[in-house]
Design a protein around this motif. Structure first.
Motif, PDB file in Angstrom:
ATOM      1  N   ARG A 115       0.835  -1.199   0.000  1.00 14.92           N
ATOM      2  CA  ARG A 115       0.000   0.000   0.000  1.00 14.92           C
ATOM      3  C   ARG A 115       0.873   1.254   0.000  1.00 14.92           C
ATOM      4  O   ARG A 115       2.056   1.206   0.340  1.00 14.92           O
ATOM      5  CB  ARG A 115      -0.935   0.000   1.214  1.00 14.92           C
ATOM      6  CG  ARG A 115      -1.939  -1.139   1.191  1.00 14.92           C
ATOM      7  CD  ARG A 115      -3.035  -0.960   2.235  1.00 14.92           C
ATOM      8  NE  ARG A 115      -4.018  -2.028   2.141  1.00 14.92           N
ATOM      9  CZ  ARG A 115      -5.024  -2.048   1.281  1.00 14.92           C
ATOM     10  NH1 ARG A 115      -5.185  -1.040   0.445  1.00 14.92           N
ATOM     11  NH2 ARG A 115      -5.875  -3.053   1.250  1.00 14.92           N
ATOM     12  N   GLU A 116       0.258   2.359  -0.375  1.00 18.57           N
ATOM     13  CA  GLU A 116       0.953   3.644  -0.458  1.00 18.57           C
ATOM     14  C   GLU A 116       1.140   4.217   0.942  1.00 18.57           C
ATOM     15  O   GLU A 116       0.278   4.934   1.456  1.00 18.57           O
ATOM     16  CB  GLU A 116       0.145   4.628  -1.318  1.00 18.57           C
ATOM     17  CG  GLU A 116       0.039   4.254  -2.782  1.00 18.57           C
ATOM     18  CD  GLU A 116      -0.829   5.235  -3.544  1.00 18.57           C
ATOM     19  OE1 GLU A 116      -1.510   6.064  -2.907  1.00 18.57           O
ATOM     20  OE2 GLU A 116      -0.849   5.170  -4.788  1.00 18.57           O
ATOM     21  N   SER A 124      -9.391  -0.130  -7.891  1.00 23.80           N
ATOM     22  CA  SER A 124      -8.910   0.900  -6.971  1.00 23.80           C
ATOM     23  C   SER A 124      -9.353   0.543  -5.557  1.00 23.80           C
ATOM     24  O   SER A 124     -10.528   0.614  -5.219  1.00 23.80           O
ATOM     25  CB  SER A 124      -9.457   2.271  -7.366  1.00 23.80           C
ATOM     26  OG  SER A 124      -8.799   3.286  -6.674  1.00 23.80           O
ATOM     27  N   ASN A 125      -8.395   0.148  -4.746  1.00 16.97           N
ATOM     28  CA  ASN A 125      -8.643  -0.420  -3.423  1.00 16.97           C
ATOM     29  C   ASN A 125      -7.943   0.472  -2.400  1.00 16.97           C
ATOM     30  O   ASN A 125      -6.722   0.580  -2.410  1.00 16.97           O
ATOM     31  CB  ASN A 125      -8.085  -1.852  -3.428  1.00 16.97           C
ATOM     32  CG  ASN A 125      -7.965  -2.499  -2.067  1.00 16.97           C
ATOM     33  OD1 ASN A 125      -7.899  -1.836  -1.037  1.00 16.97           O
ATOM     34  ND2 ASN A 125      -7.884  -3.813  -2.074  1.00 16.97           N
ATOM     35  N   ALA A 126      -8.724   1.131  -1.553  1.00 16.22           N
ATOM     36  CA  ALA A 126      -8.138   2.040  -0.553  1.00 16.22           C
ATOM     37  C   ALA A 126      -8.567   1.624   0.842  1.00 16.22           C
ATOM     38  O   ALA A 126      -9.757   1.439   1.108  1.00 16.22           O
ATOM     39  CB  ALA A 126      -8.568   3.481  -0.807  1.00 16.22           C
ATOM     40  N   VAL A 185      -8.908   3.160   4.274  1.00 19.40           N
ATOM     41  CA  VAL A 185      -8.940   4.493   4.889  1.00 19.40           C
ATOM     42  C   VAL A 185      -8.968   4.311   6.405  1.00 19.40           C
ATOM     43  O   VAL A 185      -9.826   3.599   6.943  1.00 19.40           O
ATOM     44  CB  VAL A 185     -10.167   5.305   4.433  1.00 19.40           C
ATOM     45  CG1 VAL A 185     -10.120   6.706   5.028  1.00 19.40           C
ATOM     46  CG2 VAL A 185     -10.222   5.375   2.913  1.00 19.40           C
ATOM     47  N   ARG A 216      -9.436   5.416  -9.142  1.00 25.03           N
ATOM     48  CA  ARG A 216      -9.039   6.210  -7.984  1.00 25.03           C
ATOM     49  C   ARG A 216      -9.973   7.405  -7.802  1.00 25.03           C
ATOM     50  O   ARG A 216     -10.326   7.767  -6.669  1.00 25.03           O
ATOM     51  CB  ARG A 216      -7.593   6.678  -8.153  1.00 25.03           C
ATOM     52  CG  ARG A 216      -6.975   7.276  -6.897  1.00 25.03           C
ATOM     53  CD  ARG A 216      -5.560   7.745  -7.180  1.00 25.03           C
ATOM     54  NE  ARG A 216      -4.899   8.160  -5.956  1.00 25.03           N
ATOM     55  CZ  ARG A 216      -3.974   7.465  -5.316  1.00 25.03           C
ATOM     56  NH1 ARG A 216      -3.604   6.278  -5.787  1.00 25.03           N
ATOM     57  NH2 ARG A 216      -3.409   7.921  -4.213  1.00 25.03           N
ATOM     58  N   ALA A 244     -13.041   6.211  -6.080  1.00 25.46           N
ATOM     59  CA  ALA A 244     -12.762   5.946  -4.669  1.00 25.46           C
ATOM     60  C   ALA A 244     -12.693   7.249  -3.880  1.00 25.46           C
ATOM     61  O   ALA A 244     -13.242   7.352  -2.768  1.00 25.46           O
ATOM     62  CB  ALA A 244     -11.463   5.162  -4.529  1.00 25.46           C
ATOM     63  N   ALA A 270      -5.721   7.729   3.449  1.00 26.41           N
ATOM     64  CA  ALA A 270      -6.180   6.742   2.475  1.00 26.41           C
ATOM     65  C   ALA A 270      -4.955   6.011   1.928  1.00 26.41           C
ATOM     66  O   ALA A 270      -4.101   6.623   1.270  1.00 26.41           O
ATOM     67  CB  ALA A 270      -6.952   7.413   1.349  1.00 26.41           C
ATOM     68  N   LEU A 271      -4.861   4.726   2.226  1.00 28.64           N
ATOM     69  CA  LEU A 271      -3.728   3.902   1.801  1.00 28.64           C
ATOM     70  C   LEU A 271      -4.183   3.052   0.613  1.00 28.64           C
ATOM     71  O   LEU A 271      -4.813   1.998   0.775  1.00 28.64           O
ATOM     72  CB  LEU A 271      -3.244   3.004   2.945  1.00 28.64           C
ATOM     73  CG  LEU A 271      -2.396   3.645   4.045  1.00 28.64           C
ATOM     74  CD1 LEU A 271      -3.189   4.675   4.843  1.00 28.64           C
ATOM     75  CD2 LEU A 271      -1.864   2.567   4.989  1.00 28.64           C
ATOM     76  N   PHE A 272      -3.876   3.521  -0.580  1.00 29.42           N
ATOM     77  CA  PHE A 272      -4.288   2.794  -1.783  1.00 29.42           C
ATOM     78  C   PHE A 272      -3.389   1.582  -2.008  1.00 29.42           C
ATOM     79  O   PHE A 272      -2.187   1.615  -1.763  1.00 29.42           O
ATOM     80  CB  PHE A 272      -4.254   3.707  -3.006  1.00 29.42           C
ATOM     81  CG  PHE A 272      -5.472   4.561  -3.150  1.00 29.42           C
ATOM     82  CD1 PHE A 272      -6.543   4.132  -3.922  1.00 29.42           C
ATOM     83  CD2 PHE A 272      -5.556   5.788  -2.505  1.00 29.42           C
ATOM     84  CE1 PHE A 272      -7.679   4.923  -4.053  1.00 29.42           C
ATOM     85  CE2 PHE A 272      -6.686   6.589  -2.636  1.00 29.42           C
ATOM     86  CZ  PHE A 272      -7.750   6.152  -3.407  1.00 29.42           C
ATOM     87  N   SER A 273      -3.996   0.518  -2.482  1.00 27.07           N
ATOM     88  CA  SER A 273      -3.269  -0.705  -2.797  1.00 27.07           C
ATOM     89  C   SER A 273      -2.467  -0.529  -4.078  1.00 27.07           C
ATOM     90  O   SER A 273      -2.973   0.007  -5.069  1.00 27.07           O
ATOM     91  CB  SER A 273      -4.256  -1.862  -2.949  1.00 27.07           C
ATOM     92  OG  SER A 273      -3.601  -3.016  -3.427  1.00 27.07           O
TER      93      SER A 273
END
Length: 333
Positions: free
Chosen positions: A100-101, A233-235, A237, A285, A288, A308-311
């Motif tokens: 994740r970011e 788009s998978n976040a 949060v 994104r 999302a 928000a930690l995007f995959s």
């Protein structure tokens, strides 16, 4: 539904993510509902499994009821992400592993038959990687029944009744493990499981019905791979709220359209203060972020510190472990 234009396939993947028939010939029931033959349904499901659109036809279990789990994270140096992800994914019971970011960039779920098994898994990962492991155990679930409505917007779950843990029997554990791995794609899948477990088909059907009715099996049906169907788009949060505030905010967040998972987890004092977690799965994104922006307009979430930690990459996604097996240790430099 991306890549799935056939209406029979669309209905099969959308309508049977839960409520799978617990009967001798379940695929025949699906076939009757869809207006096709039993062999056709089985062949379609096998095709979707082979092409990666589904992981299995099987069960998910209510977390921390008859087994244990935790969300965990490590901060891997960029040049070691691949090798560290491989070590994490090799541990029995690690069933999800994502990059994740964030500086804490590898996030995984460790599962097992009890908390001692989970603790041992985290200890091995610390020893094998030399990295600190954030341990973020579940406190309260608000929505953990992840499914994907493929004909519209996903999310917005209604509360579920409490799990009746009294329905569980110790000898159910091998059956639950088999269900989480997935049913055989055969005309009589429960009979096949019965033969593997030394039970009769009637005994298996009776126990599966009891476990579903009790909520121990939280979902039984087609488990889809959301990325393969366009939900890329998978976040995750995370929200910095105290426990008392989450009592009201958690159910509200879980009910919002676009929120696919929602739960409270224990923080790590001085390191990771976030307690409330929510997942957003969207096709882009931008979509999302639209969900997140709408949530932030709610009075309960306005001005609340969040991230928000995007995959970035999925390294592993399988069913949870409810029965123990031997660990695989692979040390890295």
């Amino acid at each position: 539904m991306e890549g799935v234009s056939d209406p029979i396939d669309q209905a099969l993947l959308n309508d049977w993510q839960r409520g799978f028939p617990v009967e001798s010939r379940p695929f025949a029931s699906l076939a009757h509902a869809l207006g096709v033959g039993e062999a056709d349904v089985i062949a379609r499901l096998e095709h979707h499994r082979q092409t990666g659109r589904i992981t299995r036809v099987g069960a998910t279990c209510a977390p921390n009821t008859v087994s244990a789990s935790t969300l965990a994270a490590v901060a891997a140096p960029d040049h070691r992400i691949g090798e560290i992800a491989e070590v994490i994914g090799a541990q029995p019971g690690v069933n999800h592993n994502y990059q994740r970011e964030h500086d804490w960039n590898l996030w995984f779920v460790a599962t097992g038959p009890d908390r001692a098994h989970v603790n041992a898994t985290l200890a091995r990962i610390r020893a094998l990687t030399g990295l600190r492991v954030l341990d973020l155990p579940l406190v309260r679930p608000f929505n953990v029944d992840l499914g994907f409505t493929l004909k519209g917007q996903i999310g917005g779950a209604a509360p579920k009744p409490p799990v009746d843990i009294a329905a569980f029997r110790p000898d159910d554990r091998p059956l639950l493990q088999a269900l989480t791995r997935g049913l055989p794609l055969l005309p009589r899948p429960f009979a096949e499981l019965a033969g593997q477990l030394g039970m009769t088909e009637t005994q298996v059907l009776d126990r599966v019905r009891a476990l579903v009715a009790a909520g121990i099996v939280s979902r039984l049906g087609v488990i889809v791979r959301h990325r393969a169907l366009g939900w890329r788009s998978n976040a995750m949060v995370v929200w910095d709220m105290d426990h008392d505030t989450i009592t009201a905010a958690g159910p509200l967040l879980a009910a919002q359209p676009g929120i696919t998972l929602c739960y409270e987890r224990a923080p790590v004092p001085g390191v990771w203060t976030y307690r409330l977690y929510s997942m957003i799965h969207a096709r882009s994104r931008k979509d999302a972020m639209s969900v997140l922006t709408r949530v932030c307009t709610l009075p309960e979430f306005r001005d609340v510190r969040h991230q928000a930690l995007f995959s970035l990459h999925c390294f592993k996604q399988t069913g949870a472990m409810v029965a123990a097996c031997a660990p695989e240790a692979k040390r890295i430099a």
